[in-house]
Structure formats: C-alpha cells, structure tokens
Design an enzyme around this catalytic site. Structure first.
Site, short mmCIF file in Angstrom:
data_model
loop_
_atom_site.label_atom_id
_atom_site.label_comp_id
_atom_site.label_asym_id
_atom_site.label_seq_id
_atom_site.Cartn_x
_atom_site.Cartn_y
_atom_site.Cartn_z
N LYS A 1 0.87 -1.26 0.09
CA LYS A 1 0.02 -0.10 0.18
C LYS A 1 0.80 1.38 -0.09
CE LYS A 1 -3.71 -2.14 2.65
NZ LYS A 1 -4.51 -2.22 4.02
N ALA B 1 -0.66 0.88 6.07
CA ALA B 1 -0.77 0.03 7.25
C ALA B 1 -1.73 -1.19 6.92
CB ALA B 1 -1.50 0.67 8.35
N ASP B 2 -1.78 -2.38 7.60
CA ASP B 2 -2.73 -3.35 7.37
C ASP B 2 -2.90 -4.16 8.60
OD1 ASP B 2 -4.28 -4.63 5.22
OD2 ASP B 2 -3.62 -6.23 6.05
N THR B 3 -3.99 -4.64 9.00
CA THR B 3 -4.48 -5.14 10.16
C THR B 3 -5.27 -6.69 10.14
OG1 THR B 3 -4.78 -3.19 11.33
CG2 THR B 3 -5.59 -4.91 12.57
#
Length: 187
Positions: A49, A65-67
């Site tokens: 991203k 960011a990624d969760t």
C-alpha cells in the site's frame, strides 16, 4: 508532507494523535495475497500500500498499514458476510487471539517496516449476545468482525500490548518510526 495510504477512518483518526499535518491518498492495490503467516502478511500488505502511493509522491512520507486477527492459527480479515462474522467471533469466544498490524513508512529510497502484535482475550460470548451484537454493530469493515472501541468492548477480558494497534494503527510505534524521518510535523 505526510500521506496516509488508507481508506480507514479509524487510522485517520489515530494519525491525528501524532499530527494534523497530513493528507489521505487511498491505495488501490489488490489486497489478495497467499501468505499463511499473519505477521508476514500484514507487513507485505502495508509495504504494498505504501509503495503504491509513494510512486506518485516520491518526496513525501507515505504511511501504509494493514491489520488482521489471528485466532487458533487462522487469519481473520474483514468478514465476507454475517455467517463469517459469526464464525470469527465464535472462534475468539473464551480464547486469546492476536491482532497484528503491519506499518510501512516510505520516503524516497528509505523504507521502514514493522509489525506490532497485541494479545486480546475474549470472555465467553453467549449465543444470544452474539446475535444481538451482529444485529447492532457495524462490523463488516473490521478485521475479525469487531472493534475494540465499539460494542465488542464488553467481550474483552484482557489485552496485552498496544490498545491502538487493535483499533488499526499502533500510534507509539508509528510515532517512533516517523521521528526517524525527522519530519517537523511529528515533533
């Protein structure tokens, strides 16, 4: 300029805890990845991203960011529907799971990526309270089908680690990373 490469209103709200001097440019990358390790997955997607947005903004500081939630060895992203959300909450009921957020900050040729993990323990969630929760909460855009700062708070017995990581952005870790870039906006 700092750019947040995310469509998440929660991440935008959390970045305001660090600085108000940023803009949002949503990354349009395909988030489908066949990576079985949750920590490697969130790092990969955060980097993807950030790199996507950084290509068009090479002089800016770009945050990706990624969760995901990891429960019982399974990775939970956003639920595909109510049945999937029911399955996810059921799997976490009475158990400890992990929330992993990958964060990547890019400026020019400099890239810093980290993963923050938080252990979250749910109380046992009864069938009726689960159904009520699914009817009354907006959970379809949340990893693991819950928001710790929302109606799922009543299910949580304990957290170990960064609370904000569970919301979607590890604020302290991101602040430390941004300081490495000497951005005046984060002082």
């Amino acid at each position: 300029m700092i750019i947040l490469a995310s469509a998440s209103p929660r991440r935008e709200e959390l970045l305001h805890l660090i600085t108000d001097d940023f803009k949002v440019v949503v990354s349009c990358v395909d988030e489908d990845a066949q990576i079985a390790d949750a920590k490697k997955l969130v790092r990969f997607l955060a980097e993807k991203k950030a790199a996507d947005v950084a290509r068009s903004n090479p002089h800016d500081v770009v945050i990706g960011a990624d969760t995901v939630v990891e429960a019982g060895g399974e990775i939970f992203g956003k639920p595909a529907g109510l049945a999937d959300a029911r399955r996810m909450i059921g799997a976490m009921s009475g158990q400890t799971h992990f929330v992993h957020t990958g964060v990547c900050v890019i400026k020019g040729d400099v890239r810093v990526s980290e993963v923050c993990s938080t252990a979250v323990t749910f109380n046992t969630v009864g069938k009726e309270e689960l159904e009520h929760y699914l009817r009354t909460e907006d959970i379809m855009d949340k990893a693991g089908a819950y928001a710790i700062q929302g109606g799922a708070a009543k299910f949580i017995a304990r957290i170990e680690g960064c609370f904000f990581n569970v919301v979607g952005l590890p604020v302290s870790k991101l602040y430390q990373i941004l300081q490495r870039f000497n951005e005046k906006q984060v002082m």
